[in-house]
Write a protein that holds these residues in place. Structure first.
Motif, PDB file in Angstrom:
ATOM      1  N   ASN A 187       0.805  -1.214   0.000  1.00 32.93           N
ATOM      2  CA  ASN A 187       0.000   0.000   0.000  1.00 32.93           C
ATOM      3  C   ASN A 187       0.844   1.272   0.000  1.00 32.93           C
ATOM      4  O   ASN A 187       0.960   1.967   1.006  1.00 32.93           O
ATOM      5  CB  ASN A 187      -0.955   0.000   1.192  1.00 32.93           C
ATOM      6  N   TYR A 188       1.434   1.564  -1.126  1.00 35.58           N
ATOM      7  CA  TYR A 188       2.122   2.844  -1.334  1.00 35.58           C
ATOM      8  C   TYR A 188       2.389   3.000  -2.829  1.00 35.58           C
ATOM      9  O   TYR A 188       2.509   2.022  -3.572  1.00 35.58           O
ATOM     10  CB  TYR A 188       3.445   2.918  -0.555  1.00 35.58           C
ATOM     11  N   LEU A 189       2.455   4.230  -3.250  1.00 39.01           N
ATOM     12  CA  LEU A 189       2.877   4.543  -4.613  1.00 39.01           C
ATOM     13  C   LEU A 189       4.358   4.921  -4.621  1.00 39.01           C
ATOM     14  O   LEU A 189       5.097   4.563  -5.514  1.00 39.01           O
ATOM     15  CB  LEU A 189       2.012   5.684  -5.160  1.00 39.01           C
ATOM     16  N   LEU A 190       4.769   5.619  -3.578  1.00 37.87           N
ATOM     17  CA  LEU A 190       6.138   6.096  -3.431  1.00 37.87           C
ATOM     18  C   LEU A 190       6.625   5.750  -2.037  1.00 37.87           C
ATOM     19  O   LEU A 190       6.013   6.140  -1.054  1.00 37.87           O
ATOM     20  CB  LEU A 190       6.178   7.612  -3.646  1.00 37.87           C
ATOM     21  N   LYS A 191       7.724   4.982  -1.945  1.00 45.55           N
ATOM     22  CA  LYS A 191       8.318   4.678  -0.636  1.00 45.55           C
ATOM     23  C   LYS A 191       9.712   5.276  -0.592  1.00 45.55           C
ATOM     24  O   LYS A 191      10.524   5.073  -1.495  1.00 45.55           O
ATOM     25  CB  LYS A 191       8.385   3.172  -0.381  1.00 45.55           C
ATOM     26  N   ILE A 192       9.983   6.017   0.488  1.00 45.02           N
ATOM     27  CA  ILE A 192      11.277   6.666   0.682  1.00 45.02           C
ATOM     28  C   ILE A 192      11.879   6.114   1.974  1.00 45.02           C
ATOM     29  O   ILE A 192      11.269   6.219   3.038  1.00 45.02           O
ATOM     30  CB  ILE A 192      11.128   8.192   0.767  1.00 45.02           C
ATOM     31  N   VAL A 193      13.059   5.545   1.876  1.00 44.25           N
ATOM     32  CA  VAL A 193      13.702   4.920   3.032  1.00 44.25           C
ATOM     33  C   VAL A 193      15.047   5.596   3.283  1.00 44.25           C
ATOM     34  O   VAL A 193      16.007   5.418   2.527  1.00 44.25           O
ATOM     35  CB  VAL A 193      13.915   3.407   2.811  1.00 44.25           C
ATOM     36  N   GLY A 194      15.095   6.421   4.333  1.00 40.95           N
ATOM     37  CA  GLY A 194      16.366   7.015   4.729  1.00 40.95           C
ATOM     38  C   GLY A 194      16.969   7.921   3.676  1.00 40.95           C
ATOM     39  O   GLY A 194      18.144   7.790   3.322  1.00 40.95           O
ATOM     40  N   TYR A 239      -6.803   0.523  -1.110  1.00 42.04           N
ATOM     41  CA  TYR A 239      -5.425   0.736  -0.688  1.00 42.04           C
ATOM     42  C   TYR A 239      -4.838   1.829  -1.571  1.00 42.04           C
ATOM     43  O   TYR A 239      -4.407   1.573  -2.696  1.00 42.04           O
ATOM     44  CB  TYR A 239      -4.625  -0.565  -0.817  1.00 42.04           C
ATOM     45  N   ASN A 240      -4.830   3.049  -1.025  1.00 42.96           N
ATOM     46  CA  ASN A 240      -4.463   4.194  -1.856  1.00 42.96           C
ATOM     47  C   ASN A 240      -3.565   5.189  -1.128  1.00 42.96           C
ATOM     48  O   ASN A 240      -3.655   6.383  -1.352  1.00 42.96           O
ATOM     49  CB  ASN A 240      -5.719   4.887  -2.389  1.00 42.96           C
TER      50      ASN A 240
END
Length: 451
Positions: free
Chosen positions: A291-298, A316-317
């Motif tokens: 459930n994500y379009l954009l994931k940013i990790v650190g 799931y948006n």
């Protein structure tokens, strides 16, 4: 390679080598995976003397502790030991854990350097009772890791690294002249990790300008560009990816982008036309894990400018999921097109999960529909979330525009809030500076601001 349910995958205790004949642990690769175990760890060295730990891969994947403030588990744990050397290893924790922990209890004569220290949680390293978020913090407060780096391990099916950034980043070890496959190590600058490899394509850290799109572009997809820069890292000068007009059906995973020591400036992903309506990124999530379009990790010095984000699933948006320790993240001139009537959690536009930060800015963006527009809760520890700025954004028809708890230095200035029927600003445990200035609010709810 192993799949493990438990606390430590590899443990050595009450074992002593000597100065002339140390215990040698080298050229191993382990991967510990479990989403239902707290404090899951890789290697543990306890009550040992003269242990040389070289060229190993220790990668732990554990999402179970992501909501727990107390950082749990580590890729390597050392306690009550003497004369321990740790070099040229990949120590990675994908979750709210540590690259390594030196536990209290008589630790002396440790050498830790030339390692890849990677994690996706709040803290990178713990020494005694002190937690550090970056390698620089470790250097400033100890004698360790002067040459260590932080880079995603990017393992293949054999659990060998494919990270181009780790090529040649190790130091020569006289006792280790071959890798896990028996191939010779570089005599002066071996690779970090269990395998020695030579990249088959461009591997130098990236600088300059690149184009993403279908027409004479350097990359045909945004994902292709992300994968390249995450593997190669960023060089000394700024780096910009200009995205051609079009609809991009992609789910974007921004892992930490490694940087050379002298690196300056931002990594920017932006619309080439400078119009967010011309660059649309969309994705249909399948379930809560997706459930994500954009994931940013650190992230570190990362910019998004002039992009429109549109989730495609009605249940799931969630648009942006932010994890780990993020430094200097900026989002500007972009449109977050949430789903009308979305669930407050599953449909959140920007959702921080197991995250801390230093300097995040949202400027001149549109947050339309959706659940929470921005959700952050650091569970009572505002000292680890510093400087969050919202300037000249518009928020329209959201479940709740801002749910922000446990932050130091929060600035909400010159924003427009329209068609709101819930609490507009839900703020709690804000420390040091709080500025709420020149905002325009239209609401039919009973409360506008809650502290």
């Amino acid at each position: 390679y192993d799949y493990y349910h438990g606390y430590n995958l590899f443990s050595i205790s009450s074992s002593d080598g000597t100065e002339n004949q140390p215990i040698l642990i080298y050229n191993n690769t382990i991967k510990a995976s479990d989403n239902m175990i707290t404090s899951l760890s890789g290697y543990s060295i306890y009550d040992c003397k003269y242990v040389d730990f070289y060229h190993n891969n220790s990668v732990v994947e554990n999402e179970y502790d992501v909501f727990v403030y107390a950082t749990r588990g580590s890729a390597l744990s050392i306690q009550s030991s003497d004369h321990i050397k740790v070099k040229n290893n990949i120590l990675a924790y994908k979750g709210n854990g540590l690259a390594y922990e030196l536990q209290s209890g008589g630790y002396t004569n440790y050498e830790l350097d030339y390692n890849d220290l990677y994690n996706e949680g709040m803290f990178l390293v713990k020494i005694a009772q002190n937690k550090y978020k970056t390698i620089q913090e470790v250097r400033d407060n100890s004698s360790y890791d002067d040459h260590s780096v932080k880079a995603p391990p990017l393992l293949d099916s054999n659990c060998y690294t494919t990270s181009k950034f780790l090529n040649g980043k190790g130091t020569a070890i006289a006792a280790v002249t071959t890798d896990i496959e028996g191939n010779p190590r570089d005599a002066s600058t071996p690779d970090i990790g269990c395998n020695e490899f030579t990249p088959t394509s461009s591997w130098e850290p990236m600088t300059g300008n690149y184009t993403i799109g279908a027409n004479r572009a350097d990359y045909t997809s945004i994902t292709e560009a992300i994968n390249d820069v995450v593997s190669r890292g960023k060089g000394e000068a700024p780096l910009t990816f200009n995205i051609e007009n079009g609809i991009y059906n992609e789910q974007l995973d921004f892992l930490f982008i490694p940087r050379v020591e002298s690196s300056s400036g931002y990594v920017t992903f932006q619309s080439a036309s400078e119009d967010a309506n011309n660059v649309i990124i969309q994705h249909e999530a399948n379930d809560s894990d997706d459930n994500y379009l954009l994931k940013i990790v650190g992230s570190k010095y990362l910019v998004f400018n002039g992009i429109k984000f549109v989730p495609q699933n009605t249940s799931y948006n969630r648009i942006a999921l932010i994890k780990g320790y993020n430094q200097h993240l900026a989002v500007s001139n972009s449109i977050f097109e949430g789903v009308d009537g979305a669930n407050y959690n599953n449909g959140a536009i920007v959702y921080f999960e197991g995250a801390t930060f230093q300097n995040i800015w949202f400027a001149n963006n549109e947050f339309n529909n959706g659940g929470y527009s921005v959700f952050y809760n650091n569970n009572g520890y505002p000292e680890y979330a510093n400087v969050l700025l919202f300037s000249n954004n518009s928020f329209d028809n959201n479940y709740k525009p801002m749910y922000l708890h446990s932050i130091s230095d929060l600035y909400i200035e010159s924003n427009n809030f329209t068609n709101q029927d819930n609490i507009v600003l839900d703020l709690e445990n804000i420390h040091q500076s709080l500025s709420i200035y020149k905002n325009n609010v239209t609401t039919s709810g009973s409360k506008c601001l809650a502290f």
